[in-house]
Design an enzyme around this catalytic site. Structure first.
Site, PDB file in Angstrom:
ATOM      1  N   HIS A   1       0.852  -1.191   0.000  1.00 51.73           N
ATOM      2  CA  HIS A   1       0.000   0.000   0.000  1.00 51.73           C
ATOM      3  C   HIS A   1       0.886   1.239   0.000  1.00 51.73           C
ATOM      4  O   HIS A   1       1.781   1.366   0.857  1.00 51.73           O
ATOM      5  CB  HIS A   1      -0.901   0.023   1.229  1.00 51.73           C
ATOM      6  CG  HIS A   1      -2.038  -0.941   1.165  1.00 51.73           C
ATOM      7  ND1 HIS A   1      -2.345  -1.816   2.186  1.00 51.73           N
ATOM      8  CD2 HIS A   1      -2.944  -1.177   0.192  1.00 51.73           C
ATOM      9  CE1 HIS A   1      -3.397  -2.532   1.849  1.00 51.73           C
ATOM     10  NE2 HIS A   1      -3.776  -2.172   0.644  1.00 51.73           N
TER      11      HIS A   1
ATOM     12  N   TYR B   1       3.902   0.044   4.711  1.00 55.21           N
ATOM     13  CA  TYR B   1       4.585  -1.118   5.295  1.00 55.21           C
ATOM     14  C   TYR B   1       3.745  -2.394   5.274  1.00 55.21           C
ATOM     15  O   TYR B   1       3.772  -3.185   6.210  1.00 55.21           O
ATOM     16  CB  TYR B   1       5.068  -0.805   6.717  1.00 55.21           C
ATOM     17  CG  TYR B   1       5.510   0.622   6.887  1.00 55.21           C
ATOM     18  CD1 TYR B   1       6.456   1.171   6.009  1.00 55.21           C
ATOM     19  CD2 TYR B   1       4.977   1.442   7.866  1.00 55.21           C
ATOM     20  CE1 TYR B   1       6.856   2.493   6.129  1.00 55.21           C
ATOM     21  CE2 TYR B   1       5.373   2.765   7.988  1.00 55.21           C
ATOM     22  CZ  TYR B   1       6.309   3.289   7.112  1.00 55.21           C
ATOM     23  OH  TYR B   1       6.694   4.597   7.232  1.00 55.21           O
ATOM     24  N   HIS B   2       3.041  -2.598   4.155  1.00 60.50           N
ATOM     25  CA  HIS B   2       2.189  -3.781   4.007  1.00 60.50           C
ATOM     26  C   HIS B   2       2.707  -4.680   2.884  1.00 60.50           C
ATOM     27  O   HIS B   2       1.938  -5.168   2.058  1.00 60.50           O
ATOM     28  CB  HIS B   2       0.747  -3.368   3.728  1.00 60.50           C
ATOM     29  CG  HIS B   2       0.128  -2.560   4.821  1.00 60.50           C
ATOM     30  ND1 HIS B   2      -1.016  -1.795   4.636  1.00 60.50           N
ATOM     31  CD2 HIS B   2       0.490  -2.388   6.131  1.00 60.50           C
ATOM     32  CE1 HIS B   2      -1.321  -1.195   5.776  1.00 60.50           C
ATOM     33  NE2 HIS B   2      -0.425  -1.539   6.694  1.00 60.50           N
ATOM     34  N   LEU B   3       4.008  -4.907   2.860  1.00 61.36           N
ATOM     35  CA  LEU B   3       4.589  -5.705   1.782  1.00 61.36           C
ATOM     36  C   LEU B   3       4.154  -7.171   1.892  1.00 61.36           C
ATOM     37  O   LEU B   3       4.130  -7.741   2.990  1.00 61.36           O
ATOM     38  CB  LEU B   3       6.115  -5.608   1.822  1.00 61.36           C
ATOM     39  CG  LEU B   3       6.692  -4.268   1.338  1.00 61.36           C
ATOM     40  CD1 LEU B   3       6.691  -3.241   2.455  1.00 61.36           C
ATOM     41  CD2 LEU B   3       8.101  -4.436   0.802  1.00 61.36           C
TER      42      LEU B   3
END
Length: 541
Positions: A302, A479-481
């Site tokens: 995101h 930080y939604h890898l």
């Protein structure tokens, strides 16, 4: 180093779990619960016994701290003015769940129905709901939608008055108020749930692993950097090679090796183990164990843009600006576990930028504080000297896809992380639509009544082109890898089966956010923990 057959005298366990993050802590607890199996949990970082990992607002102190954070950066991003984007990843017991902002969001029901439709039976919403409920000790108690006896405490804090203005603004535009983003519907505006307990972070490390470590059949190895998975001549995983401060060692697994190292490091370990695109492995002179071109591909994240607004009434800035006020809040937290430092709770929303869309496509975060995080060591949260708030805008389901590739067989070498942000016209249009939606909210009576001025991007940024340019310059990872070891049918692009077994080898699974076929609509810590709960049932029932 390249994998080789393990020696007979190698220390032996039934299961080796690699990575003590949100998924790995759950796996270690569930696999060791019966007392039948011997489990080793290997973590590359340290114990993470820090006051800052327990205090909710302490995440700002960990944002650039190398003791707790791998501090990864992406490759230059062509659609973001060639910027290298910072992508923090947790280092140590608890992983990213020990340093995140604690927002607990499952995602939309149709996110998981998409997983199932992509060739993953057993992963639709109704299939995964029991595992979400198993995780939760929810503030509302047990219900059709929530668990009331789980290990992770899900709480809801008091609403800051200016956050109420944001919720009213959404209602003014015709969007519903939503008392529970993790209930029957995600659409609307409300207050985010967070995973805290008695004013402290409640991660899988504290809620699952802490008790499990008392069991004699569970060992935890910290400061253990896994170089690769070891295979026998039949391509069965038989252990791992680990670098520790004491040197290199090999550890054997009778049953399975389970990678829980996350969306960046799980594909790196696979590639160093000879599992990945053969052309990459051959170029790096790594013997090919299994040509699996999907390893490292399908990277998703995101991307989040930021609006900064000066308020005409007190916000959380007024409680936190200056050493004296911060000291008072710190003391309040130490004595009572109360105040600003006891929560990261924010208002937010999942909204449709157009009524013609079937589902919400934009996630918003409303923070009743305006600040920036400095890249110093340790990091410092710089509270703005004025009363202010921030609105973060994040399109929910981006279509851009990137990749993670190792650059060398050396375990210490940095990988090439390329999320390929804003690569598609769809994603660029969604970014503009999200900015337009924020602008509409700022024009409502509810927010105009508490606003002095929009500082960034400011009134001079008006056109779609100008908004997109601003978004390019002022956005970053939220930080939604995920997605780099995609779960799916054996089609040459998927990496793991719906049972999370790596294709083409035996005794090896991946259990973390890297298996997501598609990015969920929201924060990914909750679905990552769900994946671990479901995987544990697959393995030990």
């Amino acid at each position: 180093m390249t994998p080789k057959r393990s020696r007979p005298d190698t220390p032996t366990y039934d299961y080796i779990v690699v990575g003590a993050g949100s998924a790995g802590c759950i796996m270690a607890e569930r696999l060791s619960a019966s007392g039948v199996h011997r489990i080793l949990l290997v973590e590359a970082g340290g114990e993470n016994k820090s006051f800052w990992t327990r205090m909710p607002m302490g995440f700002g102190m960990l944002f650039h701290n190398e003791k707790f954070n791998w501090r990864y950066y992406t490759e230059p991003q062509p659609k973001l003015s060639n910027k290298r984007i910072y992508v923090p990843r947790g280092k140590g017991i608890g992983g990213s769940g020990a340093i995140n902002a604690l927002v607990y969001v499952r995602g939309q029901c149709w996110d998981f129905d998409d997983w199932k439709a992509a060739g993953n039976p057993g992963w639709g919403y109704e299939d995964v709901l029991p595992y979400f409920k198993r995780i939760e000790n929810h503030w509302s108690g047990g219900s059709r939608w929530h668990g009331g006896e789980g290990r992770i405490h899900i709480t809801r804090d008091d609403v800051h008055p200016i956050s109420e203005s944001f919720i009213l603004a959404c209602e003014e535009l015709g969007h519903p108020k939503n008392p529970d983003f993790n209930g029957q519907h995600i659409e609307g505006a409300g207050i985010y749930d967070i995973n805290t307990h008695r004013g402290q972070r409640d991660s899988s490390a504290t809620a699952y692993l802490a008790d499990a470590r008392r069991r004699k059949n569970l060992d935890v190895l910290t400061q253990g950097l896994v170089e690769c998975v070891l295979f026998d001549d039949t391509r069965k995983a038989i252990g791992v090679r680990v670098t520790t401060p004491a040197g290199q060692q090999e550890i054997h697994a009778r049953a399975e090796v389970i990678l829980c190292a996350g969306a960046i490091d799980s594909p790196k370990i696979l590639q160093r183990s000879g599992i990945g695109d053969a052309s990459l492995l051959q170029r790096l002179q790594i013997p090919v164990t299994r040509h699996l071109p999907g390893v490292g591909r399908n990277l998703q994240d995101h991307l989040c843009g930021k609006f900064f607004v000066q308020a005409n009434r007190p916000t959380a800035n007024d409680q936190m600006h200056g050493v004296l006020k911060q000291g008072m809040q710190f003391l309040n937290y130490l004595l009572f576990r109360k105040g600003v430092m006891a929560t990261t709770a924010k208002a937010g929303a999942f909204l449709r930028s157009s009524p013609n869309l079937p589902h919400p496509n934009i996630q918003l975060y409303f923070n009743p504080m305006s600040y920036s995080i400095q890249e110093s060591r340790p990091s410092k949260v710089a509270i703005e000297p004025y009363s202010g708030f921030m609105l973060f805008v994040s399109p929910s389901r981006p279509t851009s896809r990137g990749q993670v590739q190792i650059s060398s067989p050396d375990v210490q070498a940095a990988a090439r992380i390329d999320p390929n942000y804003l690569a598609t016209e769809h994603d660029r249009a969604e970014a503009v639509a999200g900015c337009r939606l924020v602008r509409q909210l700022l024009e409502t009576d509810a927010l105009k009544a508490v606003t002095s001025s929009e500082l960034k991007p400011g009134p001079s940024v008006k056109s779609d082109a100008d908004l997109l340019d601003y978004y390019r310059e002022n956005s970053g990872s939220i930080y939604h890898l995920c997605g780099t070891c995609r779960m799916g049918p054996d089609d040459g692009q998927s990496v793991v089966s719906p049972e999370l077994k790596v294709y083409g080898v035996e005794g090896l699974r991946v259990v973390d956010a890297s298996v997501f076929p598609n990015l969920t609509s929201g924060n990914i810590n909750a679905p990552t923990m769900m994946v671990a709960e479901k995987a544990a049932d697959m393995i030990v029932g």
